[in-house]
Design a protein around this motif. Structure first.
Motif, PDB file in Angstrom:
ATOM      1  N   VAL A 140      -4.227  -5.539   3.731  1.00 20.22           N
ATOM      2  CA  VAL A 140      -5.143  -5.934   4.804  1.00 20.22           C
ATOM      3  C   VAL A 140      -6.053  -4.767   5.192  1.00 20.22           C
ATOM      4  N   GLY A 141      -6.163  -3.793   4.281  1.00 20.71           N
ATOM      5  CA  GLY A 141      -7.102  -2.697   4.457  1.00 20.71           C
ATOM      6  C   GLY A 141      -6.721  -1.678   5.501  1.00 20.71           C
ATOM      7  N   LEU A 142      -5.424  -1.514   5.764  1.00 17.93           N
ATOM      8  CA  LEU A 142      -4.975  -0.604   6.809  1.00 17.93           C
ATOM      9  C   LEU A 142      -4.017   0.451   6.259  1.00 17.93           C
ATOM     10  N   THR A 143      -3.943   1.568   6.943  1.00 21.58           N
ATOM     11  CA  THR A 143      -2.918   2.570   6.645  1.00 21.58           C
ATOM     12  C   THR A 143      -1.623   2.155   7.325  1.00 21.58           C
ATOM     13  N   PRO A 144      -0.475   2.645   6.854  1.00 18.01           N
ATOM     14  CA  PRO A 144       0.795   2.302   7.501  1.00 18.01           C
ATOM     15  C   PRO A 144       0.833   2.855   8.921  1.00 18.01           C
ATOM     16  N   GLY A 145       0.784   1.965   9.922  1.00 18.70           N
ATOM     17  CA  GLY A 145       0.545   2.394  11.287  1.00 18.70           C
ATOM     18  C   GLY A 145       1.774   2.684  12.108  1.00 18.70           C
ATOM     19  N   ASP A 146       2.957   2.393  11.595  1.00 20.30           N
ATOM     20  CA  ASP A 146       4.149   2.527  12.433  1.00 20.30           C
ATOM     21  C   ASP A 146       5.201   3.435  11.801  1.00 20.30           C
ATOM     22  N   GLY A 147       4.732   4.437  11.057  1.00 21.69           N
ATOM     23  CA  GLY A 147       5.649   5.452  10.550  1.00 21.69           C
ATOM     24  C   GLY A 147       6.091   5.279   9.115  1.00 21.69           C
ATOM     25  N   GLY A 148       5.574   4.280   8.407  1.00 23.80           N
ATOM     26  CA  GLY A 148       6.012   4.062   7.031  1.00 23.80           C
ATOM     27  C   GLY A 148       5.790   5.259   6.132  1.00 23.80           C
ATOM     28  N   ALA A 149       4.666   5.959   6.313  1.00 26.26           N
ATOM     29  CA  ALA A 149       4.375   7.125   5.482  1.00 26.26           C
ATOM     30  C   ALA A 149       5.297   8.298   5.802  1.00 26.26           C
ATOM     31  N   TYR A 150       5.976   8.236   6.935  1.00 25.12           N
ATOM     32  CA  TYR A 150       6.942   9.270   7.311  1.00 25.12           C
ATOM     33  C   TYR A 150       8.341   8.901   6.844  1.00 25.12           C
ATOM     34  N   TYR A 151       8.782   7.692   7.172  1.00 21.49           N
ATOM     35  CA  TYR A 151      10.167   7.306   6.892  1.00 21.49           C
ATOM     36  C   TYR A 151      10.425   7.010   5.419  1.00 21.49           C
ATOM     37  N   LEU A 152       9.518   6.287   4.788  1.00 21.36           N
ATOM     38  CA  LEU A 152       9.792   5.800   3.437  1.00 21.36           C
ATOM     39  C   LEU A 152      10.032   6.922   2.428  1.00 21.36           C
ATOM     40  N   PRO A 153       9.190   7.982   2.379  1.00 24.14           N
ATOM     41  CA  PRO A 153       9.457   9.053   1.409  1.00 24.14           C
ATOM     42  C   PRO A 153      10.807   9.736   1.635  1.00 24.14           C
ATOM     43  N   ARG A 154      11.270   9.773   2.866  1.00 25.07           N
ATOM     44  CA  ARG A 154      12.541  10.409   3.162  1.00 25.07           C
ATOM     45  C   ARG A 154      13.724   9.586   2.670  1.00 25.07           C
ATOM     46  N   LEU A 155      13.494   8.309   2.427  1.00 27.29           N
ATOM     47  CA  LEU A 155      14.555   7.432   1.928  1.00 27.29           C
ATOM     48  C   LEU A 155      14.520   7.278   0.411  1.00 27.29           C
ATOM     49  N   VAL A 156      13.322   7.127  -0.154  1.00 25.91           N
ATOM     50  CA  VAL A 156      13.236   6.780  -1.577  1.00 25.91           C
ATOM     51  C   VAL A 156      12.507   7.827  -2.405  1.00 25.91           C
ATOM     52  N   GLY A 157      12.021   8.905  -1.788  1.00 25.64           N
ATOM     53  CA  GLY A 157      11.266   9.917  -2.515  1.00 25.64           C
ATOM     54  C   GLY A 157       9.769   9.633  -2.449  1.00 25.64           C
ATOM     55  N   THR A 158       8.982  10.679  -2.622  1.00 24.71           N
ATOM     56  CA  THR A 158       7.534  10.570  -2.449  1.00 24.71           C
ATOM     57  C   THR A 158       6.894   9.622  -3.451  1.00 24.71           C
TER      58      THR A 158
END
Length: 263
Positions: A140-158
């Motif tokens: 929908v043309g948006l950046t991850p607005g609720d922390g996805g770019a912070y939490y996700l790499p810490r769980l599954v790797g960059t």
């Protein structure tokens, strides 16, 4: 019926998103109430574990109800849009960061965009086998607005996180388990019981010790080894002096179930 329900029993608090007709999308009013419940959980000695889930079996959470946020108002300035995220929606993430009691996401269906982010910011995740997960923002043309770019790499790797963020692809529960995004996958009909059993197991442990373990784990992720070891020696000394530590040793020697009081 409230759009966000709160209950406490046997040491386990449940926050339930209750808008199944909207796939449990959340509004700003729900976010404010959600943050208040988390503040309550932090100070209530009757709460030892928090579970987050949704009503129904179609969706855990489909994210923000777009009719309630800035996307529905083209006249808002960039600063107003930023404030809506940072001052409103991000309240939940900040309250979770301040909460040193374990939080389990019980993912009962689709978790998309901010809905997935809300699960990622919990400490543990149990998913129904039919669950589908997607960051989705890019579609929908948006950046991850609720922390996805912070939490996700810490769980599954960059690298894997970027794949999921840049494509917005859905993954199923088994793939989420394989890459470490969720802790457990259970049959749909068993989700509530399996989550409750995990929460009860943790809630039955010594409360101060549980909180110190969570606190030390997150603190240690952001500091060097020497500082982490210095910190954990302090935590250890505090915990070892509690009545619950003595009770744990007594119960073990007497081969009985311990009775922890949080002291």
């Amino acid at each position: 019926m409230s759009d966000l329900e709160w209950s406490v029993a046997d040491g386990v608090a449940i926050i339930r998103l209750n808008r199944p007709e909207r796939r449990n999308a959340f509004t700003l009013d729900m976010v404010r109430e959600w943050a208040e419940y988390l503040r309550l959980a932090r100070t209530d000695p009757d709460v030892r574990v928090v579970v987050l889930t949704g009503t129904g079996n179609k969706a855990f959470c489909s994210g923000v109800d777009l009719s309630s946020i800035s996307n529905a108002n083209p006249h808002l300035t960039p600063l107003e849009r930023k404030s809506q995220l940072h001052d409103e929606i991000h309240r939940v993430a900040l309250e979770l960061e301040a909460l040193d009691k374990p939080v389990i996401a019980s993912i009962n269906g689709a978790a998309v965009g901010a809905g997935l982010d809300m699960a990622l910011m919990c400490d543990l995740r149990v998913a129904a086998r039919s669950a589908k997960l997607s960051e989705g923002y890019v579609k929908v043309g948006l950046t991850p607005g609720d922390g996805g770019a912070y939490y996700l790499p810490r769980l599954v790797g960059t690298s894997k996180a970027l794949e999921l963020l840049l494509t917005g692809d859905f993954i199923d529960a088994d793939e989420a388990l394989r890459i470490g995004l969720v802790n457990r996958v259970v049959d749909d009909d068993d989700l509530a019981d399996a989550t409750r059993a995990l929460a009860a197991q943790i809630a039955a442990g010594p409360p101060v010790t549980i909180r110190m373990i969570k606190r030390a784990t997150y603190q240690s992720a952001n500091i060097d080894l020497r500082t982490a070891l210095d910190l954990i020696s302090s935590h250890f000394a505090v915990v070892a002096a509690t009545d619950d530590a003595a009770e744990a040793l007594s119960a073990m020697s007497e081969k009985r179930t311990p009775n922890f009081t949080g002291r």
